[in-house]
Design a protein around this motif. Structure first.
Motif, PDB file in Angstrom:
ATOM      1  N   ARG A  99       0.887  -1.082  -0.185  1.00  0.00           N
ATOM      2  CA  ARG A  99       0.167  -0.046  -0.088  1.00  0.00           C
ATOM      3  C   ARG A  99       0.829   1.150   0.019  1.00  0.00           C
ATOM      4  O   ARG A  99       2.130   1.208   0.699  1.00  0.00           O
ATOM      5  N   THR A 100       0.389   2.317  -0.623  1.00  0.00           N
ATOM      6  CA  THR A 100       1.406   3.497  -0.538  1.00  0.00           C
ATOM      7  C   THR A 100       0.601   4.623  -0.038  1.00  0.00           C
ATOM      8  O   THR A 100      -0.650   4.467   0.278  1.00  0.00           O
ATOM      9  N   TYR A 101       1.243   5.563   0.391  1.00  0.00           N
ATOM     10  CA  TYR A 101       0.757   6.641   0.903  1.00  0.00           C
ATOM     11  C   TYR A 101       1.405   7.906   0.540  1.00  0.00           C
ATOM     12  O   TYR A 101       2.550   8.185   0.779  1.00  0.00           O
ATOM     13  N   THR A 102       0.576   8.667  -0.383  1.00  0.00           N
ATOM     14  CA  THR A 102       1.365   9.844  -0.847  1.00  0.00           C
ATOM     15  C   THR A 102       0.463  11.134  -0.742  1.00  0.00           C
ATOM     16  O   THR A 102      -0.524  11.535  -1.541  1.00  0.00           O
ATOM     17  N   PRO A 103       0.407  11.806   0.526  1.00  0.00           N
ATOM     18  CA  PRO A 103      -0.432  12.920   0.687  1.00  0.00           C
ATOM     19  C   PRO A 103      -0.040  14.137   0.013  1.00  0.00           C
ATOM     20  O   PRO A 103       0.979  14.478  -0.055  1.00  0.00           O
ATOM     21  N   PRO A 104      -1.173  14.788  -0.606  1.00  0.00           N
ATOM     22  CA  PRO A 104      -0.976  15.883  -1.333  1.00  0.00           C
ATOM     23  C   PRO A 104      -1.100  17.263  -0.427  1.00  0.00           C
ATOM     24  O   PRO A 104      -1.038  17.006   0.877  1.00  0.00           O
ATOM     25  N   THR A 105      -1.093  18.181  -1.007  1.00  0.00           N
ATOM     26  CA  THR A 105      -1.371  19.502  -0.032  1.00  0.00           C
ATOM     27  C   THR A 105      -2.623  19.470   0.345  1.00  0.00           C
ATOM     28  O   THR A 105      -3.510  18.961   0.179  1.00  0.00           O
ATOM     29  N   GLU A 106      -2.684  20.537   1.706  1.00  0.00           N
ATOM     30  CA  GLU A 106      -3.968  20.524   2.240  1.00  0.00           C
ATOM     31  C   GLU A 106      -5.010  21.416   1.436  1.00  0.00           C
ATOM     32  O   GLU A 106      -4.634  22.061   0.478  1.00  0.00           O
ATOM     33  N   ARG A 107      -6.333  21.152   1.655  1.00  0.00           N
ATOM     34  CA  ARG A 107      -7.400  21.531   0.957  1.00  0.00           C
ATOM     35  C   ARG A 107      -7.867  22.617   2.073  1.00  0.00           C
ATOM     36  O   ARG A 107      -8.213  22.473   3.091  1.00  0.00           O
ATOM     37  N   LYS A 108      -8.808  23.733   1.124  1.00  0.00           N
ATOM     38  CA  LYS A 108      -9.341  24.796   2.323  1.00  0.00           C
ATOM     39  C   LYS A 108     -10.629  24.064   2.512  1.00  0.00           C
ATOM     40  O   LYS A 108     -11.069  23.305   1.735  1.00  0.00           O
ATOM     41  N   ARG A 109     -11.154  24.327   3.893  1.00  0.00           N
ATOM     42  CA  ARG A 109     -12.129  23.943   4.354  1.00  0.00           C
ATOM     43  C   ARG A 109     -13.491  24.533   3.257  1.00  0.00           C
ATOM     44  O   ARG A 109     -13.438  25.327   3.063  1.00  0.00           O
ATOM     45  N   PHE A 110     -14.204  23.404   2.804  1.00  0.00           N
ATOM     46  CA  PHE A 110     -15.309  23.658   1.795  1.00  0.00           C
ATOM     47  C   PHE A 110     -16.486  23.773   2.415  1.00  0.00           C
ATOM     48  O   PHE A 110     -17.460  23.779   1.671  1.00  0.00           O
ATOM     49  N   TYR A 111     -16.651  23.420   3.751  1.00  0.00           N
ATOM     50  CA  TYR A 111     -18.000  23.220   4.220  1.00  0.00           C
ATOM     51  C   TYR A 111     -18.112  23.846   5.758  1.00  0.00           C
ATOM     52  O   TYR A 111     -17.281  24.637   6.289  1.00  0.00           O
ATOM     53  N   GLN A 112     -19.545  24.294   5.995  1.00  0.00           N
ATOM     54  CA  GLN A 112     -19.682  25.221   7.197  1.00  0.00           C
ATOM     55  C   GLN A 112     -20.127  24.418   8.417  1.00  0.00           C
ATOM     56  O   GLN A 112     -19.604  24.430   9.468  1.00  0.00           O
ATOM     57  N   ASN A 113     -20.991  23.388   8.001  1.00  0.00           N
ATOM     58  CA  ASN A 113     -21.628  22.584   9.341  1.00  0.00           C
ATOM     59  C   ASN A 113     -21.372  21.273   9.041  1.00  0.00           C
ATOM     60  O   ASN A 113     -21.367  20.510   7.943  1.00  0.00           O
ATOM     61  N   VAL A 114     -21.369  20.470  10.139  1.00  0.00           N
ATOM     62  CA  VAL A 114     -21.185  19.138  10.247  1.00  0.00           C
ATOM     63  C   VAL A 114     -22.160  18.428  11.023  1.00  0.00           C
ATOM     64  O   VAL A 114     -22.441  18.893  12.232  1.00  0.00           O
ATOM     65  N   SER A 115     -22.769  17.444  10.582  1.00  0.00           N
ATOM     66  CA  SER A 115     -23.871  16.730  11.255  1.00  0.00           C
ATOM     67  C   SER A 115     -23.829  15.394  11.005  1.00  0.00           C
ATOM     68  O   SER A 115     -23.063  14.747  10.070  1.00  0.00           O
ATOM     69  N   ILE A 116     -24.692  14.570  11.854  1.00  0.00           N
ATOM     70  CA  ILE A 116     -24.655  12.940  11.525  1.00  0.00           C
ATOM     71  C   ILE A 116     -26.123  12.764  11.273  1.00  0.00           C
ATOM     72  O   ILE A 116     -26.955  13.390  11.894  1.00  0.00           O
ATOM     73  N   SER A 117     -26.388  11.662  10.611  1.00  0.00           N
ATOM     74  CA  SER A 117     -27.725  11.161  10.410  1.00  0.00           C
ATOM     75  C   SER A 117     -27.598   9.442  10.333  1.00  0.00           C
ATOM     76  O   SER A 117     -26.722   8.919  10.147  1.00  0.00           O
ATOM     77  N   ASP A 161      -9.071  26.738   8.832  1.00  0.00           N
ATOM     78  CA  ASP A 161      -9.353  27.251   7.449  1.00  0.00           C
ATOM     79  C   ASP A 161      -9.142  26.259   6.433  1.00  0.00           C
ATOM     80  O   ASP A 161      -9.517  26.116   5.406  1.00  0.00           O
ATOM     81  N   THR A 162      -8.279  25.298   6.709  1.00  0.00           N
ATOM     82  CA  THR A 162      -7.733  24.165   5.827  1.00  0.00           C
ATOM     83  C   THR A 162      -8.219  22.954   6.538  1.00  0.00           C
ATOM     84  O   THR A 162      -8.105  22.604   7.741  1.00  0.00           O
ATOM     85  N   ILE A 163      -7.935  21.857   5.583  1.00  0.00           N
ATOM     86  CA  ILE A 163      -8.544  20.532   6.213  1.00  0.00           C
ATOM     87  C   ILE A 163      -7.347  19.584   6.356  1.00  0.00           C
ATOM     88  O   ILE A 163      -6.448  19.369   5.327  1.00  0.00           O
ATOM     89  N   LYS A 164      -6.828  19.495   7.578  1.00  0.00           N
ATOM     90  CA  LYS A 164      -5.585  18.702   7.781  1.00  0.00           C
ATOM     91  C   LYS A 164      -5.856  17.196   8.161  1.00  0.00           C
ATOM     92  O   LYS A 164      -6.034  16.783   9.272  1.00  0.00           O
ATOM     93  N   SER A 165      -5.945  16.673   7.092  1.00  0.00           N
ATOM     94  CA  SER A 165      -6.536  15.132   7.174  1.00  0.00           C
ATOM     95  C   SER A 165      -5.454  14.217   8.110  1.00  0.00           C
ATOM     96  O   SER A 165      -5.792  12.965   8.586  1.00  0.00           O
TER      97      SER A 165
END
Length: 288
Positions: A37-55, A98-102
């Motif tokens: 398995r490989t692991y090649t993380p790219p650059t961070e992405r800007k947060r694109f959502y406002q709210n998080v919920s579960i259903s 501001d960015t998504i740090k996965s």
């Protein structure tokens, strides 16, 4: 001796620089030993959502980013088996700024691995890989010198082996030989049967912890709540910390490794526990 070992961390900086680049927004699948398995993380992405919920859906609990349902890296619907785990994952997404740090979202990554199963392993294969760590378990391999490290290993690792032998009614032992201890077949069978009592999701978390600590014994001590994460990590790094105490360390590098190992170990342990949780959470943490 345990307290003297704990003091190794007293002068550590509370923060360590983040050096890892970021993986995909959905989070990567874990890279575990024994599979390609490989692991090649790219650059961070800007947060694109406002709210998080579960259903709750037909297959379990889902994560919603605004009105969009979260997907795995293989585009499968991100569905987890317990509400408690869904809340924990949603909290990871909600805490992004501001960015998504996965690379900080260990629970999300573990869920992606469980859902996508990139190595296509079944339950029996995961258990076999976990039990195999007994043959090279960190706490079973001992040095013959220096005397200080020999004493430290005896005082800190022997109690863990004794606990495991009593808890599971097995024989484990330790060895200074490069071949390691001779683990009886009955001991392996006992751990195989015990691990089989966990569901597939929980096993993913347990195996992840084992690969972090390089020890089945320390990992089961964590899962059984016999020791806390901090002690398990310290015991897994005993020789390294002994060397640091005598020769010094690279000021930030060892700190970074320590805190990353703690975070991954804690996440795997929490994941295993939450995947075994069947009760419903009445008051959702993400509600205003």
């Amino acid at each position: 001796m345990w307290r003297s070992c704990q003091r190794l961390f007293c002068a550590r900086s509370p923060q360590a620089p983040r050096l890892c680049p970021a993986p995909p927004v959905g989070g990567p699948s874990l890279s575990l030993p024994g599979t390609a398995r490989t692991y090649t993380p790219p650059t961070e992405r800007k947060r694109f959502y406002q709210n998080v919920s579960i259903s709750q859906g037909e297959g379990g609990f889902e994560i919603n980013l605004d009105h969009r349902k979260l997907k795995t890296p293989q585009a499968k619907l991100f569905t987890v088996p317990s509400e408690a785990l869904a809340i924990a994952v949603a909290t990871e997404w909600d805490s992004q700024q501001d960015t998504i740090k996965s690379y900080t979202m260990h629970l999300t990554t573990l869920c992606n691995t469980a859902l996508d199963n990139p190595s296509q392993r079944n339950k029996e294969q995961i258990i076999r890989a976990a039990v195999k760590f007994l043959e090279t378990d960190t706490v079973c391999y001992r040095v013959e010198e220096p005397a200080g490290l020999v004493e430290l290993q005896k005082n800190e690792w022997d109690p863990m082996i004794e606990w495991a032998e009593k808890r599971y009614n097995v024989e484990i032992g330790s060895s200074t030989s490069i071949m390691g201890p001779n683990i009886p077949a009955r001991t392996k069978d006992t751990f195989t049967s015990h691990l089989a009592s966990y569901n597939m999701w929980a096993l993913q978390g347990i195996e992840y912890v084992i690969t972090q600590l390089k020890s089945l014994i320390l990992s089961m001590g964590l899962i059984d709540r016999h020791i806390p994460v901090e002690k398990a990590v310290l015991l897994s790094r005993l020789e390294e910390e002994f060397q640091i105490q005598h020769w010094g360390n690279v000021e930030w590098a060892h700190d970074y490794d320590l805190y990353e190992l703690r975070a991954r170990t804690a996440a795997g342990t929490l994941f295993a526990h939450l995947c075994s949780e069947s009760s419903t959470v009445k008051h959702k943490l993400l509600q205003d």
